[in-house]
Enzyme design. Structure first.
Site, mmCIF file in Angstrom:
data_model
loop_
_atom_site.group_PDB
_atom_site.id
_atom_site.type_symbol
_atom_site.label_atom_id
_atom_site.label_comp_id
_atom_site.label_asym_id
_atom_site.label_seq_id
_atom_site.Cartn_x
_atom_site.Cartn_y
_atom_site.Cartn_z
ATOM 1 N N ASP A 1 6.009 29.381 53.268
ATOM 2 C CA ASP A 1 5.275 28.221 52.769
ATOM 3 C C ASP A 1 5.664 27.905 51.330
ATOM 4 O O ASP A 1 5.670 28.785 50.457
ATOM 5 C CB ASP A 1 3.770 28.467 52.831
ATOM 6 C CG ASP A 1 3.249 28.574 54.258
ATOM 7 O OD1 ASP A 1 3.878 27.994 55.160
ATOM 8 O OD2 ASP A 1 2.215 29.232 54.460
ATOM 9 N N ASP B 1 7.162 31.738 45.915
ATOM 10 C CA ASP B 1 6.458 30.823 45.009
ATOM 11 C C ASP B 1 5.062 31.295 44.610
ATOM 12 O O ASP B 1 4.567 30.954 43.552
ATOM 13 C CB ASP B 1 6.321 29.438 45.658
ATOM 14 C CG ASP B 1 5.333 29.467 46.818
ATOM 15 O OD1 ASP B 1 4.171 29.046 46.644
ATOM 16 O OD2 ASP B 1 5.704 29.955 47.905
ATOM 17 N N ASP C 1 2.985 35.017 54.419
ATOM 18 C CA ASP C 1 1.562 35.113 54.745
ATOM 19 C C ASP C 1 1.124 33.952 55.637
ATOM 20 O O ASP C 1 -0.052 33.603 55.664
ATOM 21 C CB ASP C 1 0.736 35.150 53.452
ATOM 22 C CG ASP C 1 -0.703 35.557 53.681
ATOM 23 O OD1 ASP C 1 -1.007 36.130 54.750
ATOM 24 O OD2 ASP C 1 -1.551 35.285 52.806
ATOM 25 N N ASP D 1 10.170 33.943 51.313
ATOM 26 C CA ASP D 1 8.829 33.477 51.627
ATOM 27 C C ASP D 1 8.994 32.213 52.483
ATOM 28 O O ASP D 1 10.097 31.657 52.591
ATOM 29 C CB ASP D 1 8.088 33.190 50.321
ATOM 30 C CG ASP D 1 6.719 32.555 50.547
ATOM 31 O OD1 ASP D 1 5.995 33.005 51.448
ATOM 32 O OD2 ASP D 1 6.399 31.588 49.826
ATOM 33 N N ASP E 1 -0.508 26.308 57.006
ATOM 34 C CA ASP E 1 -1.898 26.329 57.460
ATOM 35 C C ASP E 1 -2.613 25.046 57.067
ATOM 36 O O ASP E 1 -3.242 24.385 57.891
ATOM 37 C CB ASP E 1 -2.639 27.530 56.863
ATOM 38 C CG ASP E 1 -2.196 28.850 57.456
ATOM 39 O OD1 ASP E 1 -1.523 28.848 58.501
ATOM 40 O OD2 ASP E 1 -2.526 29.898 56.872
#
Length: 282
Positions: free
Chosen positions: A13, A181, A97, A11, A22
């Protein structure tokens, strides 16, 4: 090489970097109030696309966005772990994402882009004028992913992406280590096989979800808290698996159960290791 039998899926972030990219850009460039007002009214990717439009309207440039991204905090041990795993021969992937421009900008800044064989994330592009960033969902609204786990955001089921990576790994005789996470990392954690590994960040949503019902996860669970623990745990998994191959007749080492109250695997186990609501992001 030592790590040639592993595919490592990260992942981004709060895993590779210590913040949500973001939110970091929105806050760094002065859009927090507008973002918070619009958050309940639209999906996350549409909201971020709107934020990029607003930045352009206020005279901010793509260079301003990139500068904010380059300032995003990152634990120095994480780039060290990435470089070490790549040097050991592991196949490294990103599954996130966030969006392609944000991820590529940060990885390039830290000299890590060449360590990853692919980045799977929400697409982004610079408009024809070369001034404004456009952000779109990984799974378009007219083609929903249909995942039934209940923790995936509408725009991206990481589990579906991981299914393809797992097929590739199986065909190559490799095992997968997944690091994450957020709630969106729970679905891929459930799809990992026996012999694979999941590294949830301790105290974050995916760790809490795994602890609710540890039996649902087939992979070995090895939590981490910070960059130093991520580096130590990840490289220990890769290096120890490569030191010696157990004979086929040797009994498999017993794995002790995950102890969520202690928020870690028992030491003996580690040493003997063989529909999210609208406008909410994982």
């Amino acid at each position: 090489m030592a790590g040639g039998g592993f595919v490592l899926v990260f992942d981004f972030d709060k895993t590779i970097i210590d913040v949500d990219s973001d939110n970091w850009v929105v806050d760094s460039l002065g859009l927090t109030d507008l973002f918070d007002r619009l958050l309940p009214t639209m999906p996350w990717n549409a909201l971020m696309d709107t934020m990029m439009c607003e930045l352009h309207a206020r005279g901010r440039t793509l260079a301003d966005v990139a500068a904010a991204l380059r300032a995003a905090p990152i634990d120095a041990r994480v780039p060290a772990a990435v470089r070490a795993a790549h040097a050991l021969g592991c196949d490294l992937r990103v599954l996130s994402d966030a969006n392609a421009f944000f991820i590529d900008t940060i990885l390039d800044h830290h000299g890590l882009r060449g360590c990853f064989s692919e980045v799977n994330t929400n697409p982004s592009r610079v408009d024809a004028g070369g001034a404004r960033l456009r952000i779109a969902p990984y799974h378009p609204a007219d083609a929903p992913h249909g995942c039934g786990v209940g923790t995936c955001p509408p725009n991206m089921c990481k589990g579906l992406v991981l299914d393809r990576i797992l097929r590739e790994a199986e065909a190559a005789g490799k095992r997968v280590v997944y690091l994450g996470d957020g709630r969106g990392d729970y679905c891929p954690a459930l799809r990992l096989r026996k012999g694979d590994f999941v590294m949830p960040r301790r105290g974050f949503p995916v760790w809490d979800l795994i602890c609710e019902d540890p039996a649902r996860v087939q992979a070995e669970v090895h939590p981490w808290s910070d960059g130093a623990e991520l580096e130590e745990t990840l490289l220990r998994i890769v290096r120890r698996a490569a030191i010696v191959e157990e004979p086929a007749t040797a009994p498999a080492p017993a794995l002790l159960p995950l102890d969520c109250k202690l928020e870690s695997l028992p030491v003996a186990a580690q040493d003997g290791m063989p529909v999210m609501p609208l406008g909410v992001k994982n």
